[in-house]
Design an enzyme around this catalytic site. Structure first.
Site, PDB file in Angstrom:
ATOM      1  N   GLU A   1      11.660 -45.634   2.631  1.00  0.00           N
ATOM      2  CA  GLU A   1      12.417 -46.302   1.578  1.00  0.00           C
ATOM      3  C   GLU A   1      13.774 -46.863   2.016  1.00  0.00           C
ATOM      4  O   GLU A   1      14.203 -47.886   1.496  1.00  0.00           O
ATOM      5  CB  GLU A   1      12.634 -45.314   0.414  1.00  0.00           C
ATOM      6  CG  GLU A   1      11.360 -44.847  -0.260  1.00  0.00           C
ATOM      7  CD  GLU A   1      10.708 -45.930  -1.080  1.00  0.00           C
ATOM      8  OE1 GLU A   1      11.410 -46.761  -1.674  1.00  0.00           O
ATOM      9  OE2 GLU A   1       9.462 -45.976  -1.090  1.00  0.00           O
TER      10      GLU A   1
ATOM     11  N   SER B   1     -11.993  -0.919 -47.136  1.00  0.00           N
ATOM     12  CA  SER B   1     -11.577   0.481 -47.043  1.00  0.00           C
ATOM     13  C   SER B   1     -10.471   0.717 -46.029  1.00  0.00           C
ATOM     14  O   SER B   1      -9.851   1.792 -46.039  1.00  0.00           O
ATOM     15  CB  SER B   1     -12.778   1.357 -46.688  1.00  0.00           C
ATOM     16  OG  SER B   1     -13.718   1.352 -47.738  1.00  0.00           O
TER      17      SER B   1
END
Length: 807
Positions: free
Chosen positions: A86, A460
């Protein structure tokens, strides 16, 4: 000579003209240029990450995958590769490379179009952080001016750090550390030279040079960068040749969770959005939950195993699709439309033999599925019946059927996705920390979290709250209550309610302890009738239940309230912790991107777990397990509220232990532990199946049923559907752990009791047993027993009509 002077004057004029233009541009544009100082404090978008308490990644939320990295942690080889590709003059220029700009200008003059921008890395930092990607002269001038400013105020290392953390590198990866994880599943410092060069080649064109999309072109780019590095003297010939010879081995590595806890992840995500808004997805928060990864994995496995076993008890519903009319080569593509659910994968039956079938999976591979794994597949007719047992694979499937397989010990097993659902919640009773939670068979199948969203009747499993209310209203575990028929008639109308026990039998006067472990409905109703609806609702609400969810009639005794598994588990925690109300919580702490704690839970604690010297201020010390140095914080302990007598909680634990040793929860005896207490629950027509149970360390509630209420089938109860899931989970997480029951509080007596009268037994009383009483509630001795005496709670000596308050 004149020509040379002319040339020199022309160059000088051009130079000074360019300098004058730049100066003018700077004077004109500088008021609108952003401050470079902002770069030092800029906040890069980092996704939200959710972890277990032991640092296992559960989920990641956010569009951008990014893991910022410091310059000191960037491998030197990557820096050399990046600069070679780059900006090889990066160390020498001051933000602008004149040669690169002139080269770009020449290309513009030749083609009439902008081919390259001539940008340095510094200019790219200026563009990425402050500008758009628009190709225009004004933007380029702004870029140049910003680059010059950046170079004056930041070091080269700072500029590189900003660059490598910002750049987009394809596949949602922003920054080089995220790219290393996406393409190689490793940190950037673990990559080879060739892999580093591959990533260094991505900034120019993340799509074109993507190794997943175009491996050949990405290799050309990689090799060009390696060649540049060799020519610039960054690597020697040996390393150059070794890197060139390395194959392209990039594969996609998503943000793979280390722990399957999608329902937990969604709960944490929703909480974080509620706290921080949309910034929760971008500000880099790390959420540490209370979830224990080992317990969560056990919960997942237990729930899935339990649902598969229930589902297979009720037969095979047939293929999910039939592809027999399509050409065989289209089958793998069609399978792509079938999601894998909790380890169940779609496959097409490609051949049917006498003792096995062949199935084709979406990857194009074929697998042999043995007949032994198919023998369960009787045709499903309804929840109560199935067709004849199959004798061979051809009785079950045919070629082209889309079926499900799951893998066990590297062998594929014939299966199907259950239609029934379940939820499991496990809490620490000392402070409410959620240890494990699963809201369904598969989050991919349904993100409806039944653990916290499904309000169902607990049956229950709700009775212990009624019994606790009775114990604090003067009853004892030895009190006799009449288990006999009763009819409720609504005055002035023909409406009648005749409650009955599950097996439609009646036992007459029965001790409360025995009534609970035998789950006698008539006893629960009579207890509630005696203590009164108003008292019962006020008392039961102390456990954390909303009064509006509790029906104001005697059906409450049978568990007709509508409650979530989380609410039931929270209420049961009060029995496990000695009578204290806890609040469930999931998020232990939240850290920001710097690792600073921005939130830490401060739950109310049950006092016995944090007993301190009364002369000292109570303190709690917490240590951050993740993210830097230990966080030590001293603060007063917030004690939980005591909502029932600790002796009541202890007696209830004793009674609920009998449910496991002698009652409907006997299957749990297979765990070989004596510190477990619990209760089954089954609603009318077996629509809901429950089991809640605990020891002093962990409270767990399991629910199973259908999302659209329907019967689970004949002979399916809390003890056959929910209880096996609970046993598998608790057996796994408590394995190797010492037994731990709640401590016995002061103020209790243990006496021998006559089972017939409920009075204190004499030395010669037959069948006497030991019972636990509060000291003020101990029964009188048998010598004081008078004929005709009735214990509290037995106002109706036989079948009798009573005014109906059910409707």
């Amino acid at each position: 000579m004149r020509f040379l002077k002319f040339l020199l004057w022309s160059c000088a004029t051009l130079f000074f003209g360019l300098l004058l233009c730049l100066s003018g541009a700077f004077l004109y544009l500088s008021p609108s240029l952003p401050s470079v100082d902002a770069l030092r404090s800029i906040q890069l978008q980092i996704p939200l990450r959710v972890y277990s308490s032991d640092d296992k990644l559960i989920a990641e939320f956010g569009e951008m995958r990014r893991s910022p990295i410091r310059f000191e942690d960037i491998p030197p080889d990557f820096i050399d590769a990046l600069l070679s590709a780059e900006d090889d003059n990066f160390a020498n220029h001051y933000g602008v490379d004149v040669k690169s700009l002139m080269r770009a200008a020449t290309q513009l003059l030749k083609t009439g179009q902008i081919q390259t921008g001539g940008s340095t890395i510094t200019m790219q930092v200026a563009k990425n952080y402050f500008l758009t990607s628009e190709r225009s002269f004004s933007r380029k001038i702004n870029e140049i001016l910003l680059a010059l400013q950046i170079e004056r105020e930041l070091s080269k290392n700072e500029i590189l750090e900003l660059y490598v953390n910002k750049i987009y590198l394809g596949n949602r990866a922003y920054g080089i550390e995220a790219a290393a994880q996406v393409y190689y599943g490793k940190s950037i410092d673990q990559l080879s030279l060739a892999q580093l060069a591959m990533i260094a080649g991505l900034p120019k064109a993340p799509s074109s040079f993507n190794p997943l999309v175009n491996p050949a072109r990405s290799k050309e780019r990689r090799d060009w960068i390696l060649t540049r590095m060799q020519r610039l003297g960054k690597i020697d010939e040996t390393r150059y040749q070794q890197a060139l010879a390395e194959p392209v081995d990039a594969t996609y590595h998503g943000a793979t969770p280390e722990l399957d806890a999608a329902y937990i992840a969604e709960m944490a995500r929703a909480d974080m959005v509620g706290r921080f808004g949309s910034e929760a997805y971008t500000d880099g928060y790390r959420v540490y939950t209370t979830i224990d990864s080992r317990r969560q994995e056990a919960a997942n496995q237990a729930l899935q195993k339990g649902l598969i076993e229930y589902d297979q008890r009720h037969g095979y519903r047939g293929p999910e699709a039939r592809l027999g009319e399509l050409p065989r080569e289209q089958w793998p593509g069609k399978l792509a439309g079938f999601r894998s659910l909790s380890g169940m994968h779609a496959a097409v039956v490609s051949a049917v033999a006498a003792d096995h079938i062949q199935v084709l999976t979406r990857d194009g591979n074929e697998h042999r599925v043995a007949w032994d794994s198919m023998k369960w597949a009787r045709p499903h007719l309804n929840s109560n019946s199935m067709g004849p047992r199959p004798q061979r694979p051809a009785d079950v499937v045919k070629s082209g059927d889309v079926v499900r397989i799951r893998w066990q010990q590297e062998q594929p097993l014939f299966s199907q996705v259950p239609q029934a659902q379940a939820a499991i919640v496990a809490l620490a009773p000392g402070n409410g920390a959620i240890q494990a939670l699963t809201g369904g068979f598969s989050f991919g199948q349904s993100n409806y979290n039944r653990a916290i969203q499904a309000k169902r009747q607990p049956g229950s499993s709700f009775k212990p709250f009624v019994y606790a209310a009775a114990l604090d209203a003067g009853f004892t575990a030895a009190s006799l209550v009449n288990d006999s028929p009763i009819v409720f008639v609504e005055e002035g109308m023909d409406r009648v309610w005749r409650p009955k026990n599950d097996n439609n039998t009646f036992l007459g006067p029965i001790r409360m302890r025995e009534a609970l472990y035998k789950s006698r409905n008539l006893v629960s109703i009579r207890l509630l009738q005696t203590i009164g609806i108003d008292y019962a609702i006020k008392y039961i609400s102390r456990f954390g239940f909303a009064p509006q969810d509790l029906p104001r009639n005697l059906s409450l005794a049978l568990g007709t309230a509508t409650l979530t598994p989380m609410e039931i588990a929270t209420g049961w925690s009060t029995f496990a912790n000695g009578g204290y109300k806890i609040e469930p919580y999931l998020i232990q702490r939240v850290e920001d991107r710097q690792g600073q704690v921005v939130f830490e839970a401060d739950p109310r604690q049950v006092p016995p777990a944090y007993a301190t010297d009364e002369d000292e201020e109570p303190v709690i010390t917490t240590f951050a397990q993740i993210g830097g140095a230990p966080l030590e914080e001293h603060r007063p302990v917030r004690h939980a509220e005591q909502v029932i007598d600790e002796r009541t909680a202890y007696i209830m634990t004793s009674m609920l232990q009998d449910v496991i040793t002698r009652g409907t929860g006997r299957r749990a005896l297979t765990l070989g532990r004596s510190d477990l207490a619990g209760k089954t629950g089954t609603t009318n027509d077996s629509i809901d199946s429950w089991f809640s149970g605990y020891n002093a360390d962990l409270v767990t509630t399991v629910w199973a049923g259908f999302d659209q209420p329907q019967s689970l089938g004949r002979n399916e109860y809390g003890g056959t559907v929910a209880l096996p899931i609970w046993i598998d989970f608790m057996g796994s997480v408590l394995k190797g752990q010492p037994e731990h029951l709640p401590a016995e509080p002061a103020g209790l007596l243990t006496l021998r009791v006559d089972p017939v009268s409920g009075r204190a037994a004499t030395a010669n009383t037959p069948d006497a047993y030991y019972e636990v009483f509060k000291s003020e509630d101990s029964p009188p001795p048998m010598s004081e027993f008078e004929p005709g005496y009735q214990a509290p709670g037995s106002p109706l000596p036989s079948s009798e009509e009573a005014p109906l308050d059910l409707f």
